[in-house]
Design a protein around this motif. Structure first.
Motif, PDB file in Angstrom:
ATOM      1  N   SER A 107      14.813  39.421  12.253  1.00 50.98           N
ATOM      2  CA  SER A 107      14.859  40.864  12.496  1.00 50.98           C
ATOM      3  C   SER A 107      14.206  41.244  13.817  1.00 50.98           C
ATOM      4  N   ASP A 108      13.394  40.340  14.378  1.00 50.37           N
ATOM      5  CA  ASP A 108      12.737  40.607  15.664  1.00 50.37           C
ATOM      6  C   ASP A 108      13.700  40.480  16.846  1.00 50.37           C
ATOM      7  N   ILE A 109      14.847  39.803  16.649  1.00 48.29           N
ATOM      8  CA  ILE A 109      15.843  39.692  17.714  1.00 48.29           C
ATOM      9  C   ILE A 109      16.479  41.062  17.921  1.00 48.29           C
ATOM     10  N   LYS A 110      16.384  41.572  19.135  1.00 50.10           N
ATOM     11  CA  LYS A 110      16.934  42.889  19.466  1.00 50.10           C
ATOM     12  C   LYS A 110      17.861  42.760  20.672  1.00 50.10           C
ATOM     13  N   LYS A 111      18.290  43.896  21.210  1.00 48.87           N
ATOM     14  CA  LYS A 111      19.196  43.892  22.362  1.00 48.87           C
ATOM     15  C   LYS A 111      18.590  43.165  23.555  1.00 48.87           C
ATOM     16  N   ASP A 112      17.327  43.451  23.855  1.00 44.81           N
ATOM     17  CA  ASP A 112      16.681  42.845  25.019  1.00 44.81           C
ATOM     18  C   ASP A 112      15.816  41.640  24.669  1.00 44.81           C
ATOM     19  N   VAL A 114      15.841  38.188  23.149  1.00 45.79           N
ATOM     20  CA  VAL A 114      16.846  37.180  22.786  1.00 45.79           C
ATOM     21  C   VAL A 114      16.238  35.880  22.282  1.00 45.79           C
ATOM     22  N   VAL A 115      14.911  35.747  22.411  1.00 42.56           N
ATOM     23  CA  VAL A 115      14.206  34.564  21.909  1.00 42.56           C
ATOM     24  C   VAL A 115      12.962  35.032  21.153  1.00 42.56           C
ATOM     25  N   VAL A 116      12.759  34.478  19.953  1.00 39.54           N
ATOM     26  CA  VAL A 116      11.604  34.853  19.123  1.00 39.54           C
ATOM     27  C   VAL A 116      10.924  33.591  18.605  1.00 39.54           C
ATOM     28  N   GLY A 117       9.616  33.591  18.643  1.00 39.36           N
ATOM     29  CA  GLY A 117       8.851  32.491  18.080  1.00 39.36           C
ATOM     30  C   GLY A 117       7.798  33.013  17.121  1.00 39.36           C
ATOM     31  N   PRO A 118       7.365  32.194  16.176  1.00 38.41           N
ATOM     32  CA  PRO A 118       6.273  32.569  15.284  1.00 38.41           C
ATOM     33  C   PRO A 118       4.929  32.217  15.917  1.00 38.41           C
ATOM     34  N   PHE A 177      11.751  27.980  17.111  1.00 35.19           N
ATOM     35  CA  PHE A 177      12.037  29.275  17.740  1.00 35.19           C
ATOM     36  C   PHE A 177      13.451  29.722  17.398  1.00 35.19           C
ATOM     37  N   LEU A 178      13.720  31.011  17.583  1.00 33.64           N
ATOM     38  CA  LEU A 178      15.026  31.584  17.303  1.00 33.64           C
ATOM     39  C   LEU A 178      15.655  32.071  18.596  1.00 33.64           C
ATOM     40  N   VAL A 179      16.978  31.903  18.701  1.00 32.79           N
ATOM     41  CA  VAL A 179      17.724  32.381  19.861  1.00 32.79           C
ATOM     42  C   VAL A 179      18.971  33.115  19.384  1.00 32.79           C
ATOM     43  N   ASP A 180      19.294  34.196  20.058  1.00 31.39           N
ATOM     44  CA  ASP A 180      20.548  34.902  19.830  1.00 31.39           C
ATOM     45  C   ASP A 180      21.681  34.001  20.335  1.00 31.39           C
ATOM     46  N   SER A 181      22.603  33.629  19.453  1.00 35.44           N
ATOM     47  CA  SER A 181      23.659  32.681  19.833  1.00 35.44           C
ATOM     48  C   SER A 181      24.537  33.209  20.961  1.00 35.44           C
ATOM     49  N   LYS A 182      24.741  34.518  21.000  1.00 39.15           N
ATOM     50  CA  LYS A 182      25.565  35.096  22.066  1.00 39.15           C
ATOM     51  C   LYS A 182      24.925  34.838  23.428  1.00 39.15           C
ATOM     52  N   PHE A 183      23.599  35.040  23.512  1.00 35.59           N
ATOM     53  CA  PHE A 183      22.900  34.800  24.766  1.00 35.59           C
ATOM     54  C   PHE A 183      22.913  33.309  25.107  1.00 35.59           C
ATOM     55  N   LEU A 184      22.748  32.460  24.103  1.00 33.15           N
ATOM     56  CA  LEU A 184      22.758  31.013  24.317  1.00 33.15           C
ATOM     57  C   LEU A 184      24.078  30.565  24.926  1.00 33.15           C
ATOM     58  N   LEU A 215       9.601  36.904  22.568  1.00 38.44           N
ATOM     59  CA  LEU A 215       8.604  37.594  21.741  1.00 38.44           C
ATOM     60  C   LEU A 215       7.987  36.643  20.742  1.00 38.44           C
ATOM     61  N   VAL A 216       6.695  36.829  20.489  1.00 33.80           N
ATOM     62  CA  VAL A 216       6.005  36.094  19.428  1.00 33.80           C
ATOM     63  C   VAL A 216       5.637  37.062  18.319  1.00 33.80           C
ATOM     64  N   ASP A 217       5.941  36.667  17.081  1.00 28.13           N
ATOM     65  CA  ASP A 217       5.551  37.483  15.925  1.00 28.13           C
ATOM     66  C   ASP A 217       4.182  37.005  15.460  1.00 28.13           C
ATOM     67  N   ASN A 218       3.187  37.856  15.630  1.00 26.29           N
ATOM     68  CA  ASN A 218       1.806  37.482  15.307  1.00 26.29           C
ATOM     69  C   ASN A 218       1.533  37.431  13.808  1.00 26.29           C
ATOM     70  N   LYS A 219       2.440  37.970  13.009  1.00 31.39           N
ATOM     71  CA  LYS A 219       2.247  38.029  11.554  1.00 31.39           C
ATOM     72  C   LYS A 219       2.917  36.870  10.824  1.00 31.39           C
ATOM     73  N   VAL A 220       3.787  36.160  11.517  1.00 33.57           N
ATOM     74  CA  VAL A 220       4.488  35.028  10.895  1.00 33.57           C
ATOM     75  C   VAL A 220       3.881  33.730  11.416  1.00 33.57           C
ATOM     76  N   ILE A 221       3.397  32.900  10.505  1.00 32.92           N
ATOM     77  CA  ILE A 221       2.743  31.638  10.882  1.00 32.92           C
ATOM     78  C   ILE A 221       3.516  30.456  10.295  1.00 32.92           C
ATOM     79  N   ILE A 222       3.872  29.517  11.157  1.00 34.76           N
ATOM     80  CA  ILE A 222       4.436  28.256  10.664  1.00 34.76           C
ATOM     81  C   ILE A 222       3.476  27.131  11.055  1.00 34.76           C
TER      82      ILE A 222
END
Length: 284
Positions: A107-112, A114-118, A177-184, A215-222
Motif C-alpha cells: 500500500s506504500d507504493i504510490k504514483k511517485d 516506486v520502491v518500498v523497503g521495510p 524490497f518492493l518495486v512497481d512492475s510498471k516502473f521496473l 521509501l522505508v516503512d518504519n512500522k514494518v520490520i522483517i
C-alpha cells in the motif's frame, strides 16, 4: 482496485532457508503468485524446490548465477503470470512476521513512490535505508581502518528522519524490497552488469534519474539472517573482490567517475585487500 502482489525469491545453494521462507509465506492470501528462481545451484536445491510447485508457486532455474539476472528472470515470469503488479524481491534468508506487513508495504507504493523497503533487523542491527554516496565517498569507504568511520558518517540519516511512519530515502536494502512492475519494465529491469552487490545503488540511481522516490516503512520490520547464504558460498576475500568490482562498475557507468577517481578506487581497494589478507593470516 487493489494492485496485485507477487514475490520473487532468488535461491543459490540455500534450500533449507528457501524452504523456511516458503513455509512462512505459502498461505499468505495477499500474494497472487510466488516465483522461486534457482540460480544454478550445485546442491540439488532446484530438484528439491520443485516439490513445492503449485498453481500459486512457480520454481524456475536460471543458468546464470548473477543475482540481478535471477531477479529479472523471476520478475518477467511473475509479470507473465499475473500482469502488472507490485513485486517483492527477497533473499532466501528472510523471516516475515505476518501477512499484514506485506499488505502494508504494498500500500506504500504510490504514483511517485516506486520502491518500498521495510525496516530490516540484521541480528539486532537496524537498517532503514541510506543516502546514495558519491564516488569520492566510495573512495573513502575503501581506506583501511577508516572505512567504518566514513560509512557511519555518510551512509546514514539522523534518527529524526524516522519519527514518522514512513521515510523517503535514497536507497533501500536489497535483501527485501518492493518495486512497481510498471516502473521496473520502463527501466528495462535490473542492470546485469554486476555479479553480486550494488544492485540497490544502481536501481536507486535510476529511480532518482526518473524523478521518482524510494521509501522505508518504519512500522514494518522483517528479519534478515544477514550474509548466511553469501558467507557460506563465498570466502571473505573473494567476496570483497566481487563487492569492489561492482563498486567500480557503478562508479564508472552511473556516476561517470573520472580517471583519477577510478584510479583511487583501485589503489584504495588494493590496500584494503592487503589488510584483509594480513588479518586472515593472523587469525590462522
Amino acid at each position: 482496485m487493489q494492485k496485485k502482489l507477487g514475490m520473487v525469491i532468488v535461491n543459490y545453494n540455500d534450500f533449507d532457508l528457501t524452504h523456511r521462507l516458503l513455509d512462512n509465506i505459502k498461505d499468505y492470501k495477499c500474494l497472487d503468485h510466488i516465483v522461486v528462481v534457482d540460480n544454478n545451484s550445485s546442491d540439488n536445491s532446484f530438484e528439491k524446490l520443485k516439490e513445492f510447485e503449485s498453481n500459486r508457486i512457480t520454481i524456475i532455474k536460471n543458468s546464470n548465477r548473477q543475482y540481478s539476472s535471477g531477479l529479472n528472470v523471476g520478475a518477467k515470469c511473475l509479470i507473465k503470470k499475473v500482469g502488472e503488479c507490485n513485486i517483492i524481491f527477497s533473499n532466501s534468508d528472510i523471516i516475515i512476521k505476518g501477512e499484514e506487513d506485506l499488505k502494508k508495504l504494498s500500500s506504500d507504493i504510490k504514483k511517485d513512490v516506486v520502491v518500498v523497503g521495510p525496516t530490516v533487523d540484521e541480528h539486532g542491527v537496524i537498517n532503514r535505508g541510506w543516502p546514495l554516496p558519491t564516488t569520492n565517498q566510495e573512495i573513502l569507504f575503501n581506506i583501511p581502518l577508516l572505512s567504518r568511520y566514513f560509512k557511519k558518517k555518510y551512509l546514514s540519516y539522523d534518527e529524526e528522519a524516522y519519527k514518522e511512519d514512513t521515510t523517503i530515502v535514497d536507497v533501500v536494502s536489497g535483501c527485501f524490497f518492493l518495486v512497481d512492475s510498471k516502473f521496473l519494465v520502463e527501466q528495462d529491469y535490473f542492470d546485469e552488469g554486476t555479479f553480486l552487490y550494488y544492485e540497490e545503488q544502481i536501481f536507486a540511481h535510476k529511480v532518482k534519474e526518473a524523478k521518482k522516490q524510494e521509501l522505508v516503512d518504519n512500522k514494518v520490520i522483517i528479519v534478515h539472517d544477514h550474509s548466511v547464504s553469501i558467507d557460506k558460498s563465498i570466502k571473505r576475500i573473494k567476496k570483497h573482490k566481487v563487492l569492489k568490482t561492482s563498486q567500480r562498475y557503478y562508479a564508472k557507468k552511473y556516476q561517470k567517475a573520472n580517471c583519477v577517481q577510478m584510479a583511487l578506487l583501485y589503489i584504495t581497494d588494493y590496500f584494503y585487500r592487503g589488510v584483509l589478507c594480513i588479518r586472515s593470516l593472523i587469525r590462522r
